[in-house]
Design a protein around this motif. Structure first.
Motif: not given
Ligand code: MG
Ligand code: UDP
Length: 324
Positions: A91-97, A196-198
């Motif tokens: 998973l991505d670090a930006d909490l988009q997942h 959206p990105r965190a």
């Molecule tokens: Mg992202």
């Protein structure tokens, strides 16, 4: 170990604490035995410092830091190689997942699937980006053998068998979407809303996305090369017919000197076509060149203690450790 989570991080200093909290909240009480592997992909901000801090704070968190920015694909590969779980989530670090989805995905995986893939809708995405994606998936459907699905990214949970299959593919140019589709196995999908990105901004520029698309189209087979042969034959046949027409016309009707527009259109059109297919050819040649070098996908600069060579050795051969 029940679950490893692999998180590629590039300049995510402001998102990691939030990611930590979200993962802990989503998994605590439900998954007992898990690890989170933060792969710092040569960040230029304080991501590494954050990763060190989180690893010191929470023993389930580990990190690997690469010597420079090698790209998300390499960072994910690095994480997959370090993962020890019987299931691995990407998973991505930006909490988009959204980590809350993991529970549902794990239940599905345990019901007999080897891959559970999250598919997002494209709400809130810029129009030009979603249109570009549609064009890409339409072209990909025709040009490559494996089936790619719109909205499917790298957010997925894999069984150990699937992870080992992906790791057994040695290619240098890694187009994960395609690799995951290529290995096959039973795959289930779950849908989620695009978030959206965190924190921070997307690392993808328009140009980078176009390049990624070209990589995808040329990574899986030689169909674009085949197409150039077919189109070449078509153009040659048309050119032959036209030459015949011109010759017959000249014999019957005499020489007509004007013809400037036809000539120019022919030269420019054919020149463009030739350049295009030289580009396609060059793309394949370039790929072979990089594959032939056999360079490693990434270099590791620093890891948390769990990944030090002695610790790995101990983990792999606990009996030898006892005997010595
Ligand atoms: Mg992202
Ligand atoms: N990422 C990475 N290396 C890179 C670019 C991105 O590890 O060179 C990571 C990034 O930190 C994030 C994930 O890949 O966790 C997805 O990146 P991003 O959010 O920029 O992509 P998008 O969500 O816009 O597709």
């Amino acid at each position: 170990m029940y679950l490893s989570m692999v998180v590629p991080c590039f300049n995510e200093e402001h998102g990691l604490q939030r990611l930590h909290d979200a993962l802990v909240a989503a998994l605590s009480g439900r998954v007992r035995d898990y690890e989170v592997i933060l792969v710092d992909d040569g960040s230029t901000d304080r991501t590494l410092r954050e990763a060190r801090r989180l690893a010191a704070l929470n023993p389930r968190f580990r990190y690997v830091s690469l010597s420079r920015n090698f790209g998300k694909e390499s960072a994910m590969l690095c994480g997959l190689r370090h993962a020890r779980g019987r299931r691995v989530a990407l998973l991505d670090a930006d909490l988009q997942h959204p980590p809350e989805l993991l529970r549902r995905m794990l239940v599905l995986l345990d019901s007999g699937y080897d891959q559970v893939v999250a598919r997002r809708n494209r709400d809130g995405e810029r129009r030009c980006r979603s249109t570009l994606s549609k064009v890409f998936y339409c072209a990909a459907g025709r040009l490559i053998d494996v089936r790619l699905q719109d909205g499917v990214g790298d957010f997925r949970v894999l069984s150990r068998r699937a992870v080992d299959a992906v790791l057994s593919l040695p290619e240098y140019h890694r187009f994960s979407k395609g690799l995951f589709a290529w290995i096959g196995f039973d795959t289930a999908y779950v849908s989620f809303r695009n978030a959206p990105r965190a924190a921070g901004g997307s690392k993808w520029s328009f140009g980078a996305l176009v390049n990624y698309g070209i990589d995808g189209l040329t990574s899986f087979n030689n169909r674009p090369l085949r197409m150039s042969i077919y189109l070449g034959v078509l153009v040659a046949v048309l050119a032959g017919a036209y030459v015949l027409f011109v010759v017959v016309n000249t014999v019957v009707d005499g020489v007509h000197v004007p013809g400037y527009a036809t000539l120019l259109a022919g030269i420019v059109g054919l020149g463009g076509l030739q350049l295009l297919f030289l580009g396609v050819l060059g793309e394949y040649l370039g790929k072979s060149y990089f594959e032939a070098k056999r360079r490693p996908h990434y270099l590791v600069k620093e890891t948390s203690p769990e990944f030090h060579p002695q610790a790995r050795e101990r983990r792999l051969h606990p009996a030898a450790e006892l005997a010595s």
